[in-house]
Design a protein around this motif. Structure first.
Motif, PDB file in Angstrom:
ATOM      1  N   MET A   1       0.818  -1.195   0.000  1.00 23.56           N
ATOM      2  CA  MET A   1       0.000   0.000   0.000  1.00 23.56           C
ATOM      3  C   MET A   1       0.858   1.254   0.000  1.00 23.56           C
ATOM      4  O   MET A   1       0.541   2.227  -0.651  1.00 23.56           O
ATOM      5  CB  MET A   1      -0.925  -0.049   1.219  1.00 23.56           C
ATOM      6  N   ARG A   2       1.968   1.207   0.717  1.00 24.19           N
ATOM      7  CA  ARG A   2       2.841   2.366   0.791  1.00 24.19           C
ATOM      8  C   ARG A   2       3.462   2.686  -0.569  1.00 24.19           C
ATOM      9  O   ARG A   2       3.614   3.845  -0.928  1.00 24.19           O
ATOM     10  CB  ARG A   2       3.941   2.117   1.823  1.00 24.19           C
ATOM     11  N   THR A   6       3.287   6.176  -2.659  1.00 22.98           N
ATOM     12  CA  THR A   6       4.531   6.829  -3.094  1.00 22.98           C
ATOM     13  C   THR A   6       4.508   7.096  -4.595  1.00 22.98           C
ATOM     14  O   THR A   6       4.896   8.168  -5.048  1.00 22.98           O
ATOM     15  CB  THR A   6       5.741   5.959  -2.723  1.00 22.98           C
ATOM     16  N   ALA A   7       4.049   6.124  -5.371  1.00 25.59           N
ATOM     17  CA  ALA A   7       3.980   6.310  -6.825  1.00 25.59           C
ATOM     18  C   ALA A   7       2.990   7.416  -7.196  1.00 25.59           C
ATOM     19  O   ALA A   7       3.277   8.261  -8.051  1.00 25.59           O
ATOM     20  CB  ALA A   7       3.588   5.004  -7.498  1.00 25.59           C
ATOM     21  N   ALA A   8       1.831   7.422  -6.542  1.00 28.35           N
ATOM     22  CA  ALA A   8       0.838   8.462  -6.828  1.00 28.35           C
ATOM     23  C   ALA A   8       1.353   9.831  -6.411  1.00 28.35           C
ATOM     24  O   ALA A   8       1.152  10.829  -7.120  1.00 28.35           O
ATOM     25  CB  ALA A   8      -0.467   8.148  -6.113  1.00 28.35           C
ATOM     26  N   ALA A   9       2.027   9.904  -5.266  1.00 28.69           N
ATOM     27  CA  ALA A   9       2.574  11.182  -4.804  1.00 28.69           C
ATOM     28  C   ALA A   9       3.672  11.678  -5.741  1.00 28.69           C
ATOM     29  O   ALA A   9       3.747  12.877  -6.033  1.00 28.69           O
ATOM     30  CB  ALA A   9       3.110  11.039  -3.388  1.00 28.69           C
ATOM     31  N   ALA A 107      -3.077  13.360 -16.041  1.00 26.69           N
ATOM     32  CA  ALA A 107      -4.132  12.370 -16.252  1.00 26.69           C
ATOM     33  C   ALA A 107      -3.977  11.187 -15.309  1.00 26.69           C
ATOM     34  O   ALA A 107      -4.958  10.564 -14.920  1.00 26.69           O
ATOM     35  CB  ALA A 107      -4.119  11.891 -17.696  1.00 26.69           C
ATOM     36  N   SER A 108      -2.757  10.888 -14.922  1.00 33.25           N
ATOM     37  CA  SER A 108      -2.528   9.743 -14.048  1.00 33.25           C
ATOM     38  C   SER A 108      -2.671  10.091 -12.579  1.00 33.25           C
ATOM     39  O   SER A 108      -2.643   9.208 -11.727  1.00 33.25           O
ATOM     40  CB  SER A 108      -1.138   9.160 -14.301  1.00 33.25           C
ATOM     41  N   THR A 109      -2.830  11.372 -12.249  1.00 33.37           N
ATOM     42  CA  THR A 109      -2.881  11.763 -10.841  1.00 33.37           C
ATOM     43  C   THR A 109      -4.214  12.366 -10.443  1.00 33.37           C
ATOM     44  O   THR A 109      -4.328  12.945  -9.388  1.00 33.37           O
ATOM     45  CB  THR A 109      -1.764  12.796 -10.541  1.00 33.37           C
ATOM     46  N   ARG A 110      -5.226  12.227 -11.265  1.00 30.97           N
ATOM     47  CA  ARG A 110      -6.510  12.837 -10.919  1.00 30.97           C
ATOM     48  C   ARG A 110      -7.157  12.068  -9.774  1.00 30.97           C
ATOM     49  O   ARG A 110      -6.916  10.882  -9.593  1.00 30.97           O
ATOM     50  CB  ARG A 110      -7.403  12.930 -12.134  1.00 30.97           C
ATOM     51  N   PRO A 111      -7.994  12.740  -9.006  1.00 32.96           N
ATOM     52  CA  PRO A 111      -8.626  12.111  -7.845  1.00 32.96           C
ATOM     53  C   PRO A 111      -9.482  10.901  -8.244  1.00 32.96           C
ATOM     54  O   PRO A 111     -10.087  10.877  -9.303  1.00 32.96           O
ATOM     55  CB  PRO A 111      -9.508  13.219  -7.271  1.00 32.96           C
ATOM     56  N   GLY A 112      -9.513   9.934  -7.349  1.00 31.34           N
ATOM     57  CA  GLY A 112     -10.352   8.775  -7.588  1.00 31.34           C
ATOM     58  C   GLY A 112      -9.703   7.687  -8.399  1.00 31.34           C
ATOM     59  O   GLY A 112     -10.319   6.676  -8.693  1.00 31.34           O
ATOM     60  N   ARG A 113      -8.460   7.880  -8.800  1.00 34.78           N
ATOM     61  CA  ARG A 113      -7.763   6.865  -9.602  1.00 34.78           C
ATOM     62  C   ARG A 113      -6.673   6.236  -8.754  1.00 34.78           C
ATOM     63  O   ARG A 113      -5.951   6.915  -8.066  1.00 34.78           O
ATOM     64  CB  ARG A 113      -7.124   7.483 -10.840  1.00 34.78           C
ATOM     65  N   ASN A 114      -6.528   4.955  -8.850  1.00 38.00           N
ATOM     66  CA  ASN A 114      -5.422   4.247  -8.230  1.00 38.00           C
ATOM     67  C   ASN A 114      -4.387   4.024  -9.322  1.00 38.00           C
ATOM     68  O   ASN A 114      -4.569   3.147 -10.157  1.00 38.00           O
ATOM     69  CB  ASN A 114      -5.906   2.912  -7.650  1.00 38.00           C
ATOM     70  N   PRO A 115      -3.317   4.839  -9.388  1.00 39.67           N
ATOM     71  CA  PRO A 115      -2.463   4.823 -10.562  1.00 39.67           C
ATOM     72  C   PRO A 115      -1.692   3.536 -10.785  1.00 39.67           C
ATOM     73  O   PRO A 115      -1.343   3.232 -11.890  1.00 39.67           O
ATOM     74  CB  PRO A 115      -1.519   5.996 -10.343  1.00 39.67           C
ATOM     75  N   LEU A 116      -1.361   2.806  -9.759  1.00 45.37           N
ATOM     76  CA  LEU A 116      -0.557   1.598  -9.977  1.00 45.37           C
ATOM     77  C   LEU A 116      -1.153   0.470  -9.284  1.00 45.37           C
ATOM     78  O   LEU A 116      -1.627  -0.287  -8.977  1.00 45.37           O
ATOM     79  CB  LEU A 116       0.879   1.804  -9.515  1.00 45.37           C
TER      80      LEU A 116
END
Length: 116
Positions: A1-2, A6-9, A107-116
């Motif tokens: 989870m961490r 980290t990837a999203a941040a 596009a990969s960091t918009r709210p509601g998306r789990n990027p990885l």
């Protein structure tokens, strides 16, 4: 989870850093590097950058979140290379293309998306 956080941040930081760079330095880059002093041209660059971010969000709605994140993180360095290459080439088109390409990572960091 961490690692997901980290990837999203990291993706959010990179995309917002590019948007901040473009917002802050576009007029100076155009004036000193390309000798263009028109405020309209600065506005066109801002429109190109922020507009492409919005279009990228709309275009990637149906993509897998992982694919969207990877595409966005590949687009940032390619766009930055084009922005840097625009100065010695004195090319407004290259600068516009680089600015549009580099902000597509939003596009990969918009709210509601789990990027990885």
């Amino acid at each position: 989870m961490r690692s997901l956080f980290t990837a999203a941040a990291a993706a959010a930081f990179c995309s917002l850093a590019v948007l901040g760079l473009l917002s802050a330095l576009t007029s100076r880059f155009l004036a000193e590097g390309l000798h263009i002093t028109s405020p309209v041209t600065v506005g066109v660059v801002a429109l190109c950058a922020f507009g492409s971010a919005g279009l990228a969000q709309l275009a990637t709605v149906r993509l897998d979140p992982h694919t969207s994140a990877v595409a966005g993180m590949v687009a940032v360095p390619l766009g930055l290379v084009l922005i840097v290459a625009a100065l010695p080439a004195s090319s407004l088109g290259l600068f516009l293309l680089g600015s549009a390409l580099s902000v597509t990572a939003t596009a990969s960091t918009r709210p509601g998306r789990n990027p990885l």
